[in-house]
Design a protein around this motif. Structure first.
Motif, mmCIF file in Angstrom:
data_model
loop_
_atom_site.group_PDB
_atom_site.id
_atom_site.type_symbol
_atom_site.label_atom_id
_atom_site.label_comp_id
_atom_site.label_asym_id
_atom_site.label_seq_id
_atom_site.Cartn_x
_atom_site.Cartn_y
_atom_site.Cartn_z
ATOM 1 N N THR A 1 31.995 33.993 33.535
ATOM 2 C CA THR A 1 33.154 33.965 32.643
ATOM 3 C C THR A 1 34.240 34.828 33.268
ATOM 4 O OG1 THR A 1 32.559 35.915 31.368
ATOM 5 C CG2 THR A 1 31.602 33.807 30.645
ATOM 6 N N ILE A 2 35.384 34.877 32.639
ATOM 7 C CA ILE A 2 36.493 35.689 33.150
ATOM 8 C C ILE A 2 36.088 37.159 33.259
ATOM 9 C CG2 ILE A 2 37.579 36.050 30.885
ATOM 10 C CD1 ILE A 2 39.402 35.469 34.265
ATOM 11 N N GLU A 3 35.179 37.610 32.403
ATOM 12 C CA GLU A 3 34.729 39.005 32.473
ATOM 13 C C GLU A 3 33.930 39.284 33.746
ATOM 14 O OE1 GLU A 3 35.215 38.122 28.051
ATOM 15 O OE2 GLU A 3 34.346 37.059 29.757
ATOM 16 N N GLY A 4 33.400 38.230 34.349
ATOM 17 C CA GLY A 4 32.631 38.372 35.585
ATOM 18 C C GLY A 4 33.487 38.296 36.839
ATOM 19 N N VAL A 5 34.774 38.072 36.671
ATOM 20 C CA VAL A 5 35.707 38.008 37.793
ATOM 21 C C VAL A 5 36.367 39.378 37.922
ATOM 22 C CG1 VAL A 5 37.835 36.925 38.639
ATOM 23 C CG2 VAL A 5 36.140 35.556 37.418
ATOM 24 N N GLY A 6 36.409 39.881 39.118
ATOM 25 C CA GLY A 6 37.027 41.195 39.308
ATOM 26 C C GLY A 6 36.108 42.302 38.855
ATOM 27 N N GLY A 7 36.549 43.095 37.941
ATOM 28 C CA GLY A 7 35.782 44.243 37.465
ATOM 29 C C GLY A 7 36.685 45.449 37.446
ATOM 30 N N GLU A 8 36.251 46.517 38.068
ATOM 31 C CA GLU A 8 37.074 47.731 38.161
ATOM 32 C C GLU A 8 38.364 47.450 38.921
ATOM 33 O OE1 GLU A 8 36.446 50.783 36.754
ATOM 34 O OE2 GLU A 8 34.743 49.796 35.780
#
Length: 170
Positions: A92-99
């Motif tokens: 999901t979008i929460e799994g893209v990028g991060g810090e």
């Protein structure tokens, strides 16, 4: 077992029989839950796993706001049922990028590729999928990859520029 109409006890038993054990991996985290097989994946993500970045808008697969990556492929979670994702991995979008923001997220910011942000998570997921298979897409290929995602605020100029800026640096 016979189910008689109006019996709350039998209704509960019937509903429990219809549940399935679901195992999914979301953003690298394994989840196990008991679900109705026809529960929508958008509801699993938002109501059970509490990931709110994936949005539901049209509910019929036309707008792309609910787009995620399932086994690396873009899918509309408003059309996807729990039984279809059992044993699978999704991002999901929460799994893209991060810090640190992902390159696609950075490009969207730099190019002003969003306004209200409602469609942005679905757009970013579609762009991630496109760039996985095509590092230098033409404008036509970008438009085709985004055809299932609707933005009602920005138009598509900033979004296309964001993808093109990534293609030119790859």
């Amino acid at each position: 077992m016979d189910v008689t109409k109006g019996s709350a006890e039998n209704t509960v038993l019937y509903n429990q029989k219809r549940k399935m054990s679901l195992t999914i991996k979301v953003n690298g985290i394994q989840y196990h839950m008991l679900v109705n097989p026809t529960e929508k994946v958008i509801d699993l993500l938002r109501e059970r796993i509490l990931l709110f970045g994936t949005k539901e808008s049209c509910g019929v697969g036309r707008c792309g706001a609910c787009t995620i990556l399932l086994e690396g492929q873009t899918v509309n979670t408003c059309l996807l049922m729990a039984y279809q994702v059992n044993g699978k991995s999704m991002t999901t979008i929460e799994g893209v990028g991060g810090e640190v923001l992902d390159d696609v997220q950075e490009a969207f910011l730099k190019e002003g590729a969003f306004q209200c942000g409602y469609c942005t998570s679905g757009m970013i997921m579609a762009v991630k999928s496109l760039l996985e298979t095509n590092l230098a897409p033409s404008e036509e290929e970008i438009k085709e990859a985004l055809a299932g995602n609707i933005c009602r605020c920005t138009g598509y100029g900033g979004i296309i520029r964001a993808v093109q800026s990534l293609a030119s640096t790859e």
